[in-house]
Design an enzyme around this catalytic site. Structure first.
Site, short mmCIF file in Angstrom:
data_model
loop_
_atom_site.label_atom_id
_atom_site.label_comp_id
_atom_site.label_asym_id
_atom_site.label_seq_id
_atom_site.Cartn_x
_atom_site.Cartn_y
_atom_site.Cartn_z
N CYS A 92 -0.34 4.11 2.23
CA CYS A 92 -0.12 3.89 3.66
C CYS A 92 1.34 4.15 4.02
CB CYS A 92 -0.42 2.44 4.06
SG CYS A 92 -2.09 1.90 3.73
N ASP A 93 2.25 3.66 3.20
CA ASP A 93 3.65 3.58 3.61
C ASP A 93 4.60 4.48 2.82
OD1 ASP A 93 2.69 1.66 5.33
OD2 ASP A 93 3.19 -0.01 4.02
N CYS A 138 0.83 -1.21 0.00
CA CYS A 138 0.00 0.00 0.00
C CYS A 138 0.86 1.25 0.00
CB CYS A 138 -0.92 -0.03 1.22
SG CYS A 138 -1.88 1.48 1.45
#
Lengths: 312, 106
Positions: free
Chosen positions: A136-137, A133
């Site tokens: 997300c990261d 993701c």
């Protein structure tokens, strides 16, 4: 055990749209979130192909708006994840992590989850340089070097997103052409020209390399001559597609390649699965289109089909 | 109070001054899966508030500490005992998985 007329599983565009139509038909549906509330769109950024969406519409914001809309019509959203189902007789029984439920009709909109390659080294470095993701990261790779694996919309979108954060992005694809939308490919080639993104075509990820601190390199294998090369980097994002979340219904519902089989056609009741009263909508029953808007459309159809079923 | 919020400025002090084991949820407002893991941990913590201290670390105010801890993903959940990390897991985990994993390490 809690009994409901209609339960809807999943809170992506299909689940929320089904809930919207069912609640407006006074069916008081219970919507069960699943383990990723808001679904796949919560792991994306700009949603440019949602009709009527404003410039810069974010996936997460769109899903929050959908939730607020169904709650406005008194849909109850329950944060639970169903782990077992018995669809052999009515009422259908669902066992969740938190509660047990029964229902007269069920709409399955459990969607699909990101796939991984299945390499032991990929698993070993998950969360330590391997990610599924980018939104997300990506934050952790400011000014660092990363690679994205894949050739579809998700892979190209992630490469574009990361190119604004990381120092260098390499997009690795096992073919020499991309499956993604043309408009995304145009943006990709613009970035390639500018030097923010490098392409490695006809290559696959062979192994993730690193130590206790995390990923330090990957080994690529050529699809043409099996030769290998090492690419030094800090992170690798896997974006090779999705698989449907249907394991729960194994041996209970008819499937094709893991996707739920629905009636289809143009005689109505087209979202019906192989069990009467069980309907499916969105990516869980769609291996072709897989768009937010097609999911929402089929969610609406499933709610109308369920309403008709419950009235009979 | 079952949950405490932690930032770069008070993280070390919290680790040194807490007797109970710590379960630290490193999350970010832009991270979808975090929205499931956070409430699941809160739920687990409420069952027996004496067992461990639940700590929420928002990446927006935890960047330096996350870098020092070598955290590279959200959500990442860390378990600390006597000031030392004993376990960590990243990604979307269901409540039952989290519960089992916490039980294994406490």
């Amino acid at each position: 055990m809690r009994h409901e007329k209609l339960i809807i599983l999943g809170t992506g565009p299909a689940g929320y749209t089904a809930a919207l139509y069912a609640s407006r038909a006074n069916l008081s549906p219970l919507l069960i979130s699943g383990n990723l509330p808001g679904g796949q769109l919560t792991t994306t950024t700009d949603v440019d192909n949602w009709p009527g969406g404003q410039v810069g519409l974010q996936g997460g914001d769109l899903m929050t708006a959908m939730q607020e809309q169904v709650e406005r019509f008194d849909t109850e959203v329950h944060y639970d994840h169903i782990v077992a189902a018995d669809l052999s007789k009515r009422p259908f029984i669902l066992t969740g992590e938190q509660d047990e439920y029964s229902c007269d009709a069920l709409i399955i909109a459990t969607g699909a989850s990101a796939k991984y390659l299945g390499l032991p080294s990929e698993q070993a470095f998950l969360g330590r340089g391997v990610s599924g993701c980018a939104t997300c990261d990506g934050f952790f790779y400011k000014g660092k070097e990363v690679a994205v694996i894949g050739g579809g919309n998700t892979a190209v979108e992630e490469a574009l997103y990361l190119s604004n954060i990381a120092k260098q992005v390499t997009l690795i694809h096992r073919r020499d052409t991309f499956k993604s939308e043309k408009i995304l490919q145009d943006q990709l080639y613009r970035k390639v020209k500018q030097g923010n993104i490098k392409l490695k075509l006809n290559a696959t990820l062979n192994e993730v390399l690193g130590d206790e601190k995390g990923v330090s390199a990957i080994r690529l294998k050529s699809m043409i001559d099996d030769s290998t090369e090492i690419l030094e980097l800090d992170g690798v994002f896997i974006a090779i597609g999705h698989s449907p979340n249907t394991g729960l219904f194994d041996q209970q519902l008819k499937m094709d390649h893991g996707y739920l089989t629905i009636t289809g056609g143009n005689k109505g009741n087209l979202t019906q699965t192989s069990v009467d009263g069980v309907f499916a909508a969105g990516d869980v029953a769609d291996q072709i289109y897989r768009q937010a808007i097609t999911s929402a459309g089929s969610g609406c159809m499933a709610a109308l089909d369920a309403e008709k079923f419950l009235a009979e | 109070m079952t949950t405490v919020n932690v930032t770069d400025s008070n993280f070390q002090a919290l680790v040194s001054n807490t007797e109970k084991p710590l379960v630290i949820d490193v999350w970010a407002p832009w991270c979808g899966p975090c929205k499931m893991v956070g409430p699941a941990l809160t739920n687990i913590a409420q069952v027996d508030p004496e067992r461990f201290q639940l700590v929420m670390a928002n990446m927006e105010e935890f960047e330096k500490s996350a870098d020092e801890l070598n955290v590279k993903a959200t959500p990442t959940v860390l378990i600390f005992k006597q000031g030392k990390e004993v376990a960590r897991r990243s990604g979307a985990l269901m409540k039952s998985q989290l519960e089992k994993w916490i039980n294994e390490h406490l």
